[in-house]
Design an enzyme around this catalytic site. Structure first.
Site, mmCIF file in Angstrom:
data_model
loop_
_atom_site.group_PDB
_atom_site.id
_atom_site.type_symbol
_atom_site.label_atom_id
_atom_site.label_comp_id
_atom_site.label_asym_id
_atom_site.label_seq_id
_atom_site.Cartn_x
_atom_site.Cartn_y
_atom_site.Cartn_z
ATOM 1 N N HIS A 30 42.769 72.357 62.226
ATOM 2 C CA HIS A 30 42.648 73.326 63.322
ATOM 3 C C HIS A 30 42.660 74.761 62.803
ATOM 4 O O HIS A 30 41.913 75.612 63.274
ATOM 5 C CB HIS A 30 43.793 73.137 64.327
ATOM 6 N N ARG A 61 24.122 60.009 83.112
ATOM 7 C CA ARG A 61 24.321 61.083 82.137
ATOM 8 C C ARG A 61 23.274 62.194 82.264
ATOM 9 O O ARG A 61 23.573 63.369 82.119
ATOM 10 C CB ARG A 61 24.190 60.527 80.714
ATOM 11 N N GLY A 104 41.580 72.918 74.091
ATOM 12 C CA GLY A 104 40.821 74.171 74.048
ATOM 13 C C GLY A 104 41.394 75.207 73.099
ATOM 14 O O GLY A 104 41.182 76.406 73.288
ATOM 15 N N GLU A 147 39.304 75.436 61.580
ATOM 16 C CA GLU A 147 38.347 75.494 62.702
ATOM 17 C C GLU A 147 38.406 76.837 63.418
ATOM 18 O O GLU A 147 37.367 77.392 63.792
ATOM 19 C CB GLU A 147 38.654 74.379 63.710
ATOM 20 N N HIS A 200 33.080 69.868 64.320
ATOM 21 C CA HIS A 200 33.508 68.496 64.013
ATOM 22 C C HIS A 200 34.548 68.518 62.897
ATOM 23 O O HIS A 200 34.348 69.179 61.879
ATOM 24 C CB HIS A 200 32.299 67.653 63.603
ATOM 25 N N ASN A 243 27.992 72.420 67.561
ATOM 26 C CA ASN A 243 29.161 71.551 67.715
ATOM 27 C C ASN A 243 30.127 71.782 66.554
ATOM 28 O O ASN A 243 29.722 72.127 65.454
ATOM 29 C CB ASN A 243 28.705 70.085 67.717
ATOM 30 N N ASP A 288 26.448 63.700 65.624
ATOM 31 C CA ASP A 288 26.965 64.538 64.530
ATOM 32 C C ASP A 288 25.993 64.604 63.352
ATOM 33 O O ASP A 288 26.419 64.613 62.185
ATOM 34 C CB ASP A 288 28.349 64.017 64.066
#
Ligand code: GAR
Length: 211
Positions: free
Chosen positions: A180, A74, A21, A183, A118, A116, A154
């Site tokens: 990271h 699901r 996280g 991101e 990625h 999202n 994706d």
């Protein structure tokens, strides 16, 4: 792009995480606690052990856990999650290191409202192990993509991308660390663009998202 607001006037995020996280933390630091008009209303995980849940609790954000094994399939899992997100009046669902695919029925509940993150320059290296795959392939450049989620893996319309150079002496861990860093900047920026109503889909080609 439409958005709904609760009575506080804040734009409300539901953030889904499966692990550490660190991207949730960047959202908390730069948006939730940053006077942006954006708040994290709820953090959901499929994994009770996810450190992201602890980060949320420390920040005083409600959490919910939906382990796949607790549901018949699901679809039932995702519909329960969608109900919880609705109960918290979420405007945008952010998959920030959420490692399960979401079902079409879930996406129908939040049309063009699920994004999202990625760790590759899509459409290159989709899937579960993009950093390893990029290194194995011998690519010299990779990067980060933030995209809307559609029914593929994706494959949804791209919101923002940024390149990251791969160095000869990189390991998966050193490359992951630089990815990271990007991101943590790119995901909050994409959220701000959406919350501010500053994105639109090109009518002639809805794959193209204009900022
Ligand atoms: C991030 O690098 C994100 O791009 C990736 O998982 C990591 C989560 O890190 N997501 C995917 O690979 C999705 N296919 P975090 O838990 O520290 O935010």
């Amino acid at each position: 792009m439409n958005r709904t607001e609760d009575t506080t006037g804040l734009f409300r995020l539901g953030v889904l995480v499966s692990g550490s996280g660190s991207n949730l933390q960047s959202i908390i630091d730069s948006l939730h606690e940053g006077g942006s008009g954006i708040e994290v209303a709820l953090v959901i995980s499929d994994n009770l052990q996810a450190y992201g849940l602890k980060r949320a609790t420390i920040a005083g954000i409600p959490t919910a856990v939906f382990p796949l094994g607790d549901f018949a399939d699901r679809a039932a899992h995702d519909l329960a999650m969608a109900d919880e997100l609705d109960r918290h009046g979420v405007d945008l669902v952010v998959l920030a290191g959420y490692m399960l695919l979401v079902t079409p029925a879930f996406l129908k509940r939040f049309p063009r409202r699920v994004i999202n993150l990625h760790p590759s320059l899509l459409p290159a290296f989709p899937g579960d192990t993009p950093i390893e795959d990029t290194m194995d392939y011998g690519a010299r450049v990779t990067g980060v993509t933030v995209h809307f989620v559609d029914e593929g893996t994706d494959t949804g319309p791209i919101i923002l991308q940024e390149a990251v150079e791969i160095k000869y002496n990189d390991t998966v861990d050193s490359l992951r660390e630089r990815i990271h860093t990007v991101e943590h900047r790119l995901l909050p920026r994409a959220i701000e663009l959406i919350a501010g109503g500053r994105l639109r889909f090109d009518e002639d080609n809805p794959r193209r998202v204009l900022a």
